[in-house]
Design an enzyme around this catalytic site. Structure first.
Site, mmCIF file in Angstrom:
data_model
loop_
_atom_site.group_PDB
_atom_site.id
_atom_site.type_symbol
_atom_site.label_atom_id
_atom_site.label_comp_id
_atom_site.label_asym_id
_atom_site.label_seq_id
_atom_site.Cartn_x
_atom_site.Cartn_y
_atom_site.Cartn_z
ATOM 1 N N ILE A 192 68.623 38.668 32.813
ATOM 2 C CA ILE A 192 67.456 38.545 33.699
ATOM 3 C C ILE A 192 66.523 37.441 33.205
ATOM 4 O O ILE A 192 66.043 36.615 33.989
ATOM 5 C CB ILE A 192 66.719 39.900 33.799
ATOM 6 C CG1 ILE A 192 67.608 40.892 34.553
ATOM 7 C CG2 ILE A 192 65.365 39.742 34.489
ATOM 8 C CD1 ILE A 192 67.013 42.278 34.724
ATOM 9 N N ALA A 328 76.549 45.957 39.343
ATOM 10 C CA ALA A 328 76.732 46.538 40.674
ATOM 11 C C ALA A 328 78.212 46.748 40.995
ATOM 12 O O ALA A 328 78.610 47.809 41.506
ATOM 13 C CB ALA A 328 76.088 45.629 41.718
ATOM 14 N N HIS A 453 94.209 20.066 45.104
ATOM 15 C CA HIS A 453 93.549 18.934 44.452
ATOM 16 C C HIS A 453 92.751 18.154 45.484
ATOM 17 O O HIS A 453 93.267 17.886 46.570
ATOM 18 C CB HIS A 453 94.582 17.998 43.817
ATOM 19 C CG HIS A 453 93.953 16.763 43.247
ATOM 20 N ND1 HIS A 453 93.257 16.782 42.054
ATOM 21 C CD2 HIS A 453 93.877 15.488 43.723
ATOM 22 C CE1 HIS A 453 92.797 15.565 41.813
ATOM 23 N NE2 HIS A 453 93.151 14.763 42.815
HETATM 24 P P1 NAD Z 1 69.986 42.279 28.808
HETATM 25 O O1 NAD Z 1 70.491 43.386 27.954
HETATM 26 O O2 NAD Z 1 70.918 41.337 29.430
HETATM 27 O O3 NAD Z 1 68.960 41.373 27.949
HETATM 28 C C1 NAD Z 1 67.826 41.901 27.320
HETATM 29 C C2 NAD Z 1 67.548 41.072 26.090
HETATM 30 O O4 NAD Z 1 66.293 41.461 25.579
HETATM 31 C C3 NAD Z 1 68.571 41.284 24.984
HETATM 32 O O5 NAD Z 1 69.083 40.038 24.580
HETATM 33 C C4 NAD Z 1 67.770 41.956 23.886
HETATM 34 O O6 NAD Z 1 68.188 41.581 22.594
HETATM 35 C C5 NAD Z 1 66.370 41.458 24.161
HETATM 36 N N1 NAD Z 1 65.308 42.320 23.647
HETATM 37 C C6 NAD Z 1 65.253 43.671 23.673
HETATM 38 N N2 NAD Z 1 64.082 44.095 23.115
HETATM 39 C C7 NAD Z 1 63.398 42.982 22.756
HETATM 40 C C8 NAD Z 1 62.127 42.755 22.141
HETATM 41 N N3 NAD Z 1 61.342 43.777 21.794
HETATM 42 N N4 NAD Z 1 61.740 41.483 21.914
HETATM 43 C C9 NAD Z 1 62.542 40.437 22.271
HETATM 44 N N5 NAD Z 1 63.754 40.608 22.847
HETATM 45 C C10 NAD Z 1 64.172 41.849 23.088
HETATM 46 O O7 NAD Z 1 69.028 42.984 29.872
HETATM 47 P P2 NAD Z 1 68.279 42.363 31.121
HETATM 48 O O8 NAD Z 1 68.334 40.891 31.094
HETATM 49 O O9 NAD Z 1 66.934 43.031 31.140
HETATM 50 O O10 NAD Z 1 69.166 42.900 32.306
HETATM 51 C C11 NAD Z 1 69.262 44.311 32.516
HETATM 52 C C12 NAD Z 1 70.595 44.695 33.087
HETATM 53 O O11 NAD Z 1 70.731 44.212 34.397
HETATM 54 C C13 NAD Z 1 71.740 44.170 32.258
HETATM 55 O O12 NAD Z 1 72.625 45.225 32.013
HETATM 56 C C14 NAD Z 1 72.373 43.149 33.120
HETATM 57 O O13 NAD Z 1 73.782 43.131 32.981
HETATM 58 C C15 NAD Z 1 71.961 43.561 34.531
HETATM 59 N N6 NAD Z 1 71.808 42.347 35.323
HETATM 60 C C16 NAD Z 1 72.923 41.668 35.686
HETATM 61 C C17 NAD Z 1 72.810 40.477 36.374
HETATM 62 C C18 NAD Z 1 74.046 39.725 36.744
HETATM 63 O O14 NAD Z 1 75.099 40.330 36.791
HETATM 64 N N7 NAD Z 1 73.974 38.426 36.985
HETATM 65 C C19 NAD Z 1 71.564 39.962 36.671
HETATM 66 C C20 NAD Z 1 70.450 40.665 36.269
HETATM 67 C C21 NAD Z 1 70.592 41.864 35.593
#
Ligand code: NAD
Length: 485
Positions: A192, A328, A453
């Protein structure tokens, strides 16, 4: 309305509404309950993904890419576009329209399949009963032969930062900014953080700083892919600071001040807006009455076996609220599997090794299966084939030369064990590797396949050839860790 049904599905996100549709297709009398209220004040199916996640973020990613390309990318193509300006209101209105069209589409699908869709908050009671509390507070009880729990997840918060949903927001709030923040902070450089950081940087934020607690960038991705992606995102102006722990914040001041630990030193940084993107938590608090004794783990995830059965007979759980990636498409497939089981069919357990992951930045990042570091740690003997987009005619014509495709195959059987990509349209290209893996394919199978191609897909073909050291359009030979690329 009849209070009895064959199946009650709690939650109408991608996991829940797909489960409900499949149950109805299989002839089961199905009720689907959801409490989401859309921007227009009306009940809206689709859950986070449609209303405040995947779809609105992709709409803004697409629009912001057009804007950035019009500003910076057209000249190279011999197109001079003077006076390019941003109309954020119109961009946001388009996003809302895309969301509304899709949620209406799901309502129509539910209706056409005769799923009884009810708006309100559901709680699981003993004996496969469900208490439904309407938005007006009125309660009623429903009962079914089978219950599917698909409550989804909500953004996690951290103690050191107070969210006011104005200047300090979660991923939902970050999709609703009405002006481009000048200095944007993001806590968490995960999926995200990177996607939303890209949106606002492209739209003109002067400073986008991501504070990430982990020392490694995208630890779940292939190391070579993560390295390439980080360089590229930094070139676009994202300031990614790893190994940074947020200590405290002043969120009542203007600007906001975040203090964090960077190695041994304490630092502080000022922002106009802050997005907290530190993961998601399952929506399981209060989902089941205590007397049901529904088993949850320490993270609040519902205990589920390989077929998504909970510890309660006839009660299933799918999607973000059970183990596995919060994606999803994973939840939707669990929904189909569970519907088949409830209808008395034989359904194979999901193959979680072939669930693709995509990050919709530019370049896009996509992978499926095992990473190279995972194979090394497990002592698996494998071969790696890498093909850079810089050597692809189509990528050159597009002006999309960044990145590469990497395939990993078992040294003995040649079976594909993983695919890792960073570059243009990798969200689409990864499906080829997923399909090959699902069919038990080898790198030789892909090498023997004819690709059009010029197309970006040829890079998948060339990566398969490279597994055997015979890529035709690349002089580079990547080492097993890809270090020479
Ligand atoms: P994420 O787990 O991808 O990333 C969260 C990040 O925050 C991690 O790298 C973690 O180390 C970091 N973090 C946690 N606590 C912290 C702190 N106190 N200080 C600094 N960094 C910290 O989670 P997200 O980005 O919030 O996404 C949530 C979920 O939604 C995920 O499971 C993701 O797969 C899903 N999602 C998927 C898509 C996609 O498929 N394109 C898009 C958006 C979200």
């Amino acid at each position: 309305m009849d209070n009895k049904a064959d199946v009650i599905v709690i939650g109408a996100g991608p996991a829940g509404y797909v489960a409900a549709l499949r149950c109805a297709q299989l002839g089961l009398d199905t009720v689907c309950v959801d409490d989401w209220i859309g921007a227009d004040g009306q009940p809206a199916p689709g859950g986070t993904c449609l209303n405040a996640g995947c779809i609105p973020s992709k709409a803004l990613l697409e629009s912001s890419e057009h804007y950035a390309h019009a500003l910076h990318g057209l000249r190279e193509h011999g197109v001079d576009a003077a006076g390019v300006t941003l109309d954020l209101d119109r961009m946001q209105a388009r996003k809302r329209r895309v969301v509304a069209e899709l949620t209406q589409g799901i309502s129509q699908l539910l209706q056409a399949n005769r799923v009884r869709w009810l708006s309100g908050r559901a709680q699981l009671l003993p004996d496969k009963r469900v208490r439904l509390t309407g938005h007006d507070g009125a309660e009623r009880e429903l009962q079914a032969d089978a219950i599917i729990l698909a409550p989804g997840s909500t953004p996690a918060q951290i103690d050191s930062v107070t969210q006011d949903n104005e200047r300090v927001v979660d991923s939902s709030g970050a999709l609703e900014f009405t002006e481009v923040p000048r200095r944007l902070g993001i806590i968490g450089a995960g999926v995200i953080g990177l996607e939303l950081g890209s949106v606002w940087k492209r739209l003109g934020a002067e400073q986008v700083t991501l504070l990430e607690a982990q020392a490694e960038f995208l630890p779940m991705a292939d190391r070579q892919v993560a390295r390439e992606a980080k360089h590229s995102l930094e070139r676009q102006g994202l300031d990614i600071r790893l190994d940074c722990r947020v200590l405290s914040s002043d969120c009542g001041t203007d600007p906001l001040v975040i203090r964090y630990q960077d190695g041994d030193t304490e630092q502080s940084v000022e922002f106009d807006k802050l997005i907290v993107a530190v993961g998601r938590r399952p929506n399981t608090q209060g989902l089941a009455a205590d007397e049901t004794r529904l088993l949850l783990d320490e993270w609040g995830l519902i205990h589920a076996d390989a077929h998504c059965r909970t510890n309660l007979p006839g009660v299933y759980a799918i999607g973000d609220a059970v183990r596995g990636p919060m994606l999803a498409h994973k939840g939707a497939e669990e929904g189909v599997m569970v519907a088949e089981l409830i209808a008395g069919r034989v359904a194979a357990a999901l193959d979680y090794d072939t669930v693709p992951s995509v990050i919709y930045t530019l370049p896009e990042i996509a992978w499926v299966g095992q990473t190279e570091q995972g194979l090394q740690a497990a002592g698996v003997d494998y071969r790696s084939g890498v093909f850079p987009f810089a050597a692809s005619g189509r990528a050159r014509a597009m002006g999309a030369c960044e990145g590469f495709v990497k395939l990993l195959a078992d040294s003995t059987s040649d079976r594909i064990l993983g695919a890792h990509m960073v570059g243009a349209q990798c969200s689409e290209l990864i499906a080829q590797a997923v399909l090959a893996m699902r069919l038990g394919g080898s790198s030789e199978d892909i090498a023997l396949t004819i690709f059009a191609h010029p197309s970006l897909s040829e890079s998948v073909h060339e990566a398969a050839l490279a597994v055997d050291g015979r890529a035709l359009h690349s002089l580079r030979k990547a080492g097993s860790d890809g270090s020479k690329l």
